[in-house]
Design a protein around this motif. Structure first.
Motif, PDB file in Angstrom:
ATOM      1  N   CYS A  94       8.355  10.304   4.892  1.00  0.00           N
ATOM      2  CA  CYS A  94       7.144  11.017   4.531  1.00  0.00           C
ATOM      3  C   CYS A  94       6.965  10.913   3.067  1.00  0.00           C
ATOM      4  O   CYS A  94       7.903  10.435   2.091  1.00  0.00           O
ATOM      5  CB  CYS A  94       6.905  12.390   4.971  1.00  0.00           C
ATOM      6  SG  CYS A  94       8.264  13.440   4.268  1.00  0.00           S
ATOM      7  N   THR A 106       0.786  -1.093  -0.150  1.00  0.00           N
ATOM      8  CA  THR A 106       0.070   0.110   0.005  1.00  0.00           C
ATOM      9  C   THR A 106       0.947   1.226  -0.022  1.00  0.00           C
ATOM     10  O   THR A 106       2.045   1.112   0.208  1.00  0.00           O
ATOM     11  CB  THR A 106      -0.739  -0.134   1.330  1.00  0.00           C
ATOM     12  OG1 THR A 106      -0.023   0.269   2.378  1.00  0.00           O
ATOM     13  CG2 THR A 106      -1.461  -1.268   1.547  1.00  0.00           C
ATOM     14  N   ASP A 107       0.217   2.326  -0.044  1.00  0.00           N
ATOM     15  CA  ASP A 107       0.961   3.585   0.081  1.00  0.00           C
ATOM     16  C   ASP A 107       1.783   3.854   1.210  1.00  0.00           C
ATOM     17  O   ASP A 107       2.674   4.485   1.198  1.00  0.00           O
ATOM     18  CB  ASP A 107       0.022   4.855  -0.240  1.00  0.00           C
ATOM     19  CG  ASP A 107      -0.265   4.994  -1.589  1.00  0.00           C
ATOM     20  OD1 ASP A 107       0.158   4.128  -2.530  1.00  0.00           O
ATOM     21  OD2 ASP A 107      -1.317   5.745  -1.841  1.00  0.00           O
ATOM     22  N   ASN A 108       1.277   3.154   2.446  1.00  0.00           N
ATOM     23  CA  ASN A 108       1.743   3.314   3.639  1.00  0.00           C
ATOM     24  C   ASN A 108       2.857   2.073   3.783  1.00  0.00           C
ATOM     25  O   ASN A 108       3.151   1.892   4.961  1.00  0.00           O
ATOM     26  CB  ASN A 108       0.807   3.459   4.813  1.00  0.00           C
ATOM     27  CG  ASN A 108       0.365   4.732   4.714  1.00  0.00           C
ATOM     28  OD1 ASN A 108       0.695   5.735   4.339  1.00  0.00           O
ATOM     29  ND2 ASN A 108      -1.069   4.840   5.220  1.00  0.00           N
ATOM     30  N   ILE A 124       4.302   8.800   6.703  1.00  0.00           N
ATOM     31  CA  ILE A 124       4.154   7.363   6.357  1.00  0.00           C
ATOM     32  C   ILE A 124       3.443   6.652   7.534  1.00  0.00           C
ATOM     33  O   ILE A 124       2.323   5.899   7.214  1.00  0.00           O
ATOM     34  CB  ILE A 124       5.257   6.456   5.843  1.00  0.00           C
ATOM     35  CG1 ILE A 124       5.742   7.247   4.417  1.00  0.00           C
ATOM     36  CG2 ILE A 124       4.811   5.280   5.529  1.00  0.00           C
ATOM     37  CD1 ILE A 124       6.808   6.700   3.740  1.00  0.00           C
ATOM     38  N   PHE A 125       3.912   7.091   8.693  1.00  0.00           N
ATOM     39  CA  PHE A 125       3.463   6.456   9.864  1.00  0.00           C
ATOM     40  C   PHE A 125       2.748   7.438  10.620  1.00  0.00           C
ATOM     41  O   PHE A 125       3.275   8.376  11.342  1.00  0.00           O
ATOM     42  CB  PHE A 125       4.591   5.630  10.608  1.00  0.00           C
ATOM     43  CG  PHE A 125       5.236   4.861   9.823  1.00  0.00           C
ATOM     44  CD1 PHE A 125       4.683   3.911   8.915  1.00  0.00           C
ATOM     45  CD2 PHE A 125       6.638   4.764   9.978  1.00  0.00           C
ATOM     46  CE1 PHE A 125       5.600   3.086   8.429  1.00  0.00           C
ATOM     47  CE2 PHE A 125       7.629   3.953   9.266  1.00  0.00           C
ATOM     48  CZ  PHE A 125       6.990   3.117   8.470  1.00  0.00           C
ATOM     49  N   LYS A 126       1.290   7.393  10.705  1.00  0.00           N
ATOM     50  CA  LYS A 126       0.570   8.449  11.268  1.00  0.00           C
ATOM     51  C   LYS A 126       0.288   8.249  12.847  1.00  0.00           C
ATOM     52  O   LYS A 126       0.426   8.913  13.854  1.00  0.00           O
ATOM     53  CB  LYS A 126      -1.020   8.672  10.562  1.00  0.00           C
ATOM     54  CG  LYS A 126      -0.518   9.479   9.102  1.00  0.00           C
ATOM     55  CD  LYS A 126      -2.000   9.746   8.507  1.00  0.00           C
ATOM     56  CE  LYS A 126      -1.823  10.311   7.265  1.00  0.00           C
ATOM     57  NZ  LYS A 126      -2.920  10.718   6.752  1.00  0.00           N
ATOM     58  N   THR A 162       3.260  14.003   3.523  1.00  0.00           N
ATOM     59  CA  THR A 162       2.431  13.390   4.532  1.00  0.00           C
ATOM     60  C   THR A 162       3.275  12.138   5.281  1.00  0.00           C
ATOM     61  O   THR A 162       4.067  11.372   4.449  1.00  0.00           O
ATOM     62  CB  THR A 162       1.296  12.661   3.551  1.00  0.00           C
ATOM     63  OG1 THR A 162       0.587  13.438   2.906  1.00  0.00           O
ATOM     64  CG2 THR A 162       0.380  11.652   4.222  1.00  0.00           C
ATOM     65  N   ALA A 183       3.001   7.435  -4.657  1.00  0.00           N
ATOM     66  CA  ALA A 183       3.586   7.466  -3.244  1.00  0.00           C
ATOM     67  C   ALA A 183       4.655   6.842  -3.036  1.00  0.00           C
ATOM     68  O   ALA A 183       5.967   7.358  -2.557  1.00  0.00           O
ATOM     69  CB  ALA A 183       2.333   7.112  -2.193  1.00  0.00           C
ATOM     70  N   GLU A 241       2.527  -1.040   3.884  1.00  0.00           N
ATOM     71  CA  GLU A 241       1.915  -2.226   4.339  1.00  0.00           C
ATOM     72  C   GLU A 241       1.556  -3.167   3.290  1.00  0.00           C
ATOM     73  O   GLU A 241       1.345  -2.917   2.257  1.00  0.00           O
ATOM     74  CB  GLU A 241       0.383  -1.939   4.848  1.00  0.00           C
ATOM     75  CG  GLU A 241       0.540  -1.097   6.186  1.00  0.00           C
ATOM     76  CD  GLU A 241      -0.668  -0.645   6.668  1.00  0.00           C
ATOM     77  OE1 GLU A 241      -1.628  -0.977   6.176  1.00  0.00           O
ATOM     78  OE2 GLU A 241      -0.843   0.107   7.779  1.00  0.00           O
TER      79      GLU A 241
END
Length: 321
Positions: free
Chosen positions: A259, A66-68, A243-245, A241, A299, A70
């Motif tokens: 980010c 995913t973009d993050n 990556i880990f919020k 943004t 991303a 995962e």
């Protein structure tokens, strides 16, 4: 964390030159005992890992993220069916992957797992058949990687061998310090597309520094977390943004502040800003050329990393800008 002595290394805890060297030993150990047909890699990965794998007769297959960053487990599972596989999963930027789900897959499919913790500090919480750490990415060493063999089936004797330090290793070490001095230009770590399987041993100086630097692990973690949180509050979230919020992992030990830039041009703007400030801001990674472009998202292509090294306090460094 347990204090690690140079005498603690044995058949299941080894020390080598770098993460690629440890990966080489992983693959060599696995393929002597297990006839794997493919190795599965995350689509976000550095290109320098590919020459290591090409030393072996095994197919390279990439899986989606995913973009993050995962794992897309549905798509991953499709690639595991009916094939003996090695699965390499990365703990990106110091945050642990979803190892519960990974090990659930291991219970169903015929796979051997490798935990790539090159972005992590040394810990005793391993989750795979093999785990490796890149010591010099976190600790003040010229070279060094720790390999932990967690599945006794693959244990092998270990002889602690060393080499003389290379110029590029000295340069890599110094960049953690000279980036703070305006009189120096930025030193780049020059990676090549070549892997020499004979040159896999830690330098003779770092061998004896390991025990001391690991004692300061908690202190380093505190400084790195402070720097991480400074960037989190300092940078514009809309255009950069994180990556880990929401991080709930007590063991989180950031490698960098990662980010996603809103565009490539905006990313380049911050890289230039870093050069002006003598702060190493870098895009990551350099993707392998064999990755299918349609597997990468915008991303993935715009990941930007800000330093959190324990050798600096970002707040102090930027106080007078």
């Amino acid at each position: 964390m347990k204090n690690i002595s140079i005498y603690d290394f044995d058949k299941n805890t080894h020390i080598y030159k770098n993460g690629r060297s440890s990966l080489y030993i992983c693959l060599e150990s696995i393929l002597k005992n297990y006839n794997a047909k493919q190795i599965l890699l995350p689509v976000v990965i550095c290109d320098e890992i590919i020459p290591v794998i090409k030393k072996f007769n095994i197919e390279i297959v990439f899986y989606n993220l995913t973009d993050n960053l995962e794992i897309d487990f549905d798509k991953l599972e499709e690639k595991l069916e009916n094939k003996k596989s090695i699965l390499l999963a990365v703990n990106f930027f110091g945050l642990k992957n979803n190892w519960k789900k990974i090990n659930d897959l291991k219970n169903v499919y015929d796979i051997v797992t490798i935990e790539d913790s090159a972005h992590c500090h040394v810990s005793e919480n391993e989750h795979a058949d093999f785990s490796f750490f890149s010591l010099r990415k976190i600790y003040p060493l010229l070279s060094g990687s720790m390999l932990k063999i967690n599945n006794s089936k693959y244990n092998r004797p270990f002889t602690y061998r060393t080499s003389l330090p290379k110029i590029e290793e000295v340069s890599y070490f110094l960049r953690n310090y000279i980036r703070l001095k305006a009189t120096y230009s930025k030193i780049k770590n020059k990676n090549t597309a070549i892997f020499n399987s004979k040159d896999i041993f830690i330098d003779c100086f770092s061998k004896y520094l390991i025990k001391g630097v690991l004692k300061d692990d908690k202190k380093y973690q505190e400084i790195r977390l402070n720097n991480y949180n400074y960037w989190l509050n300092y940078l514009p979230e809309k255009e950069l943004t994180p990556i880990f919020k929401n991080i709930n992992d007590r063991d989180f030990y950031p490698y960098v502040y990662p980010c996603i830039a809103s565009s490539r041009d905006y990313s380049e703007k911050w890289i230039r800003w870093g050069i002006e400030k003598n702060i190493t801001v870098m895009s990551w990674p350099k993707f392998p050329s064999i990755i299918h472009e349609d597997m990468l998202t915008d991303a993935h292509k715009n990941i930007l990393c800000f330093p959190v090294n324990q050798q600096m306090s970002v707040a102090e460094f930027l106080k007078y800008e």
